[in-house]
Design a protein around this motif. Structure first.
Motif, PDB file in Angstrom:
ATOM      1  N   UNK A  80       0.857  -1.188   0.000  1.00  9.12           N
ATOM      2  CA  UNK A  80       0.000   0.000   0.000  1.00  9.12           C
ATOM      3  C   UNK A  80       0.887   1.230   0.000  1.00  9.12           C
ATOM      4  N   UNK A  81       0.635   2.132  -0.921  1.00 10.86           N
ATOM      5  CA  UNK A  81       1.477   3.316  -1.078  1.00 10.86           C
ATOM      6  C   UNK A  81       0.715   4.572  -0.684  1.00 10.86           C
ATOM      7  N   UNK A  82       1.442   5.572  -0.240  1.00  8.68           N
ATOM      8  CA  UNK A  82       0.890   6.895   0.017  1.00  8.68           C
ATOM      9  C   UNK A  82       1.129   7.781  -1.200  1.00  8.68           C
ATOM     10  N   UNK A  83       0.240   8.730  -1.471  1.00  9.21           N
ATOM     11  CA  UNK A  83       0.468   9.649  -2.594  1.00  9.21           C
ATOM     12  C   UNK A  83       1.774  10.421  -2.420  1.00  9.21           C
ATOM     13  N   UNK A  84       2.447  10.684  -3.525  1.00 12.13           N
ATOM     14  CA  UNK A  84       3.744  11.365  -3.485  1.00 12.13           C
ATOM     15  C   UNK A  84       3.594  12.853  -3.786  1.00 12.13           C
ATOM     16  N   UNK A  85       4.515  13.644  -3.246  1.00  9.63           N
ATOM     17  CA  UNK A  85       4.584  15.055  -3.566  1.00  9.63           C
ATOM     18  C   UNK A  85       3.498  15.910  -2.948  1.00  9.63           C
ATOM     19  N   UNK A  86       2.827  15.387  -1.902  1.00 11.67           N
ATOM     20  CA  UNK A  86       1.713  16.114  -1.303  1.00 11.67           C
ATOM     21  C   UNK A  86       1.921  16.450   0.171  1.00 11.67           C
ATOM     22  N   UNK A  87       2.777  15.703   0.849  1.00 11.10           N
ATOM     23  CA  UNK A  87       2.988  15.926   2.268  1.00 11.10           C
ATOM     24  C   UNK A  87       2.568  14.776   3.135  1.00 11.10           C
ATOM     25  N   UNK A  88       2.371  13.592   2.529  1.00 16.05           N
ATOM     26  CA  UNK A  88       2.007  12.401   3.286  1.00 16.05           C
ATOM     27  C   UNK A  88       3.219  11.657   3.844  1.00 16.05           C
ATOM     28  N   UNK A  89       4.422  12.160   3.630  1.00 18.45           N
ATOM     29  CA  UNK A  89       5.642  11.469   4.087  1.00 18.45           C
ATOM     30  C   UNK A  89       5.783  10.107   3.433  1.00 18.45           C
ATOM     31  N   UNK A  90       5.457  10.027   2.148  1.00 16.41           N
ATOM     32  CA  UNK A  90       5.407   8.736   1.462  1.00 16.41           C
ATOM     33  C   UNK A  90       6.754   8.028   1.455  1.00 16.41           C
ATOM     34  N   UNK A  91       7.821   8.731   1.134  1.00 14.61           N
ATOM     35  CA  UNK A  91       9.138   8.084   1.071  1.00 14.61           C
ATOM     36  C   UNK A  91       9.608   7.625   2.443  1.00 14.61           C
ATOM     37  N   UNK A  92       9.449   8.502   3.451  1.00 15.25           N
ATOM     38  CA  UNK A  92       9.881   8.130   4.796  1.00 15.25           C
ATOM     39  C   UNK A  92       9.097   6.933   5.305  1.00 15.25           C
ATOM     40  N   UNK A 244       6.128  21.483   2.709  1.00 19.84           N
ATOM     41  CA  UNK A 244       6.679  21.298   1.361  1.00 19.84           C
ATOM     42  C   UNK A 244       5.761  20.396   0.546  1.00 19.84           C
ATOM     43  N   UNK A 245       4.445  20.588   0.721  1.00 18.66           N
ATOM     44  CA  UNK A 245       3.471  19.779  -0.002  1.00 18.66           C
ATOM     45  C   UNK A 245       2.192  20.553  -0.234  1.00 18.66           C
ATOM     46  N   UNK A 246       1.134  19.848  -0.581  1.00 14.61           N
ATOM     47  CA  UNK A 246      -0.128  20.497  -0.953  1.00 14.61           C
ATOM     48  C   UNK A 246      -1.228  20.328   0.090  1.00 14.61           C
ATOM     49  N   UNK A 247      -0.987  19.536   1.136  1.00 13.73           N
ATOM     50  CA  UNK A 247      -2.041  19.220   2.096  1.00 13.73           C
ATOM     51  C   UNK A 247      -2.274  20.341   3.103  1.00 13.73           C
ATOM     52  N   UNK A 248      -3.550  20.437   3.507  1.00 10.87           N
ATOM     53  CA  UNK A 248      -3.966  21.279   4.624  1.00 10.87           C
ATOM     54  C   UNK A 248      -4.681  20.361   5.628  1.00 10.87           C
ATOM     55  N   UNK A 249      -4.561  20.656   6.909  1.00 16.25           N
ATOM     56  CA  UNK A 249      -5.239  19.874   7.919  1.00 16.25           C
ATOM     57  C   UNK A 249      -5.996  20.762   8.886  1.00 16.25           C
ATOM     58  N   UNK A 250      -7.267  20.461   9.110  1.00 17.46           N
ATOM     59  CA  UNK A 250      -8.058  21.157  10.119  1.00 17.46           C
ATOM     60  C   UNK A 250      -8.029  20.293  11.375  1.00 17.46           C
ATOM     61  N   UNK A 251      -7.485  20.821  12.472  1.00 22.93           N
ATOM     62  CA  UNK A 251      -7.321  20.071  13.711  1.00 22.93           C
ATOM     63  C   UNK A 251      -8.589  20.219  14.541  1.00 22.93           C
TER      64      UNK A 251
END
Length: 296
Positions: A80-92, A244-251
């Motif tokens: 299962x992969x996370x989307x890349x280039x968005x801020x999901x920490x996919x590589x880490x 360094x990505x495209x995501x926003x989070x509402x806490x």
């Protein structure tokens, strides 16, 4: 033949990112969306990975230099992969999951500091190796500090599309801007730290919001104001971003997880069109072993 599978949470960007005493560092925002990796040890030598997993390959090569697995060929599968280039920490997340599998096959425990050091040998790294929230110098590892368990929070993750080239972003010389933001970064981190230590999501949210505002000085965040407006409408604690990505989070308060339908309906009425969103929980970082089996 032995097989191990592990998962590591992705992130909705960071709760904090900036400089502390001149050192760039961050506190990742781990959520319950996971990268999953399976590693099978077969007779032979070397590594077998999909071509697109070059960063994971380099991390495993580094691990095997430190902890050789003689006589075994490691076959790596991405479940299962996370989307890349968005801020999901996919590589880490991929790297930490694979390292957890390799460590289990080697019969050792891999401390988060060592796992992060290996990941840092490949690229700037997110602070998700620890079983909670952590502060990490994401470029050189000069700071590695476990902060504690995350306070109870729900995160509405929003994305209006696009990607950010994180390698290009990390190569920029942002020192003049970062220097001008040093006092703000210190205050933002102090709030995040206090929120973690006291289990106080409101204080943590205030720190994350300060860091998100500062991030817009380094990378345009065109939807930030409407995210803050939505946060206020939903009686949330603050806003985080992928610096360094495209995501926003509402806490949001932890109880909001059971109101996803209502939350998304409110978002649909208030936000500019073109977004995708999902409600997640803030979770501890760290890889989780999910499968372990040995066959003749």
């Amino acid at each position: 033949m032995s097989t191990v599978a592990a998962a590591c949470p992705g992130t909705c960007g960071e709760l904090f990112q900036g400089t502390l005493d001149g050192v760039p560092c961050l506190v990742s925002c781990p959520i319950d969306r996971y990268a999953r990796i399976r590693v099978t040890a077969r007779p032979g030598e070397g590594l077998s990975l999909p071509g697109e997993m070059s960063k994971t390959r380099r991390a495993l090569e580094n691990f095997l230099e430190r902890r050789p697995l003689a006589g075994r060929n490691l076959v790596v599968e991405r479940l299962e992969a996370l989307p890349e280039g968005k801020g999901y920490a996919s590589s880490t997340a991929d790297i930490l999951s694979a390292l957890a599998c390799a460590a289990t096959l080697a019969g050792i425990s891999l401390p988060p500091e060592e796992a992060s050091s290996i990941a840092l040998s490949v690229e700037p790294t997110d602070s998700i190796a620890w079983p909670g929230l952590a502060l990490l110098d994401h470029r050189e590892g000069r700071i590695m500090r476990f902060l504690g368990p995350p306070p109870p929070l729900t995160v509405l993750v929003l994305d209006w599309g696009g990607t950010v080239d994180t390698e290009e972003f990390n190569s920029r010389d942002s020192r003049p801007v970062l220097s001008s933001l040093a006092a703000l970064h210190r205050e933002a981190f102090s709030l995040v730290l206090r929120g973690v230590e006291q289990g106080d999501p409101e204080t943590l949210g205030r720190g994350a919001s300060m860091s998100a505002r500062a991030a817009a000085r380094l990378l345009d965040k065109p939807r930030l104001d409407e995210c803050f407006a939505l946060c206020s409408l939903l009686e949330g604690h603050g806003v985080c971003v992928a610096h360094s990505g495209t995501l926003y989070g509402i806490l949001l308060p932890s109880g909001a997880a059971g109101r996803e339908g209502d939350i998304l309906e409110t978002a649909a009425r208030r936000l500019s069109p073109g977004w995708e969103g999902k409600v997640h929980s803030l979770v501890p970082g760290g890889p989780r072993t999910e499968e372990r089996k040995k066959s003749p």
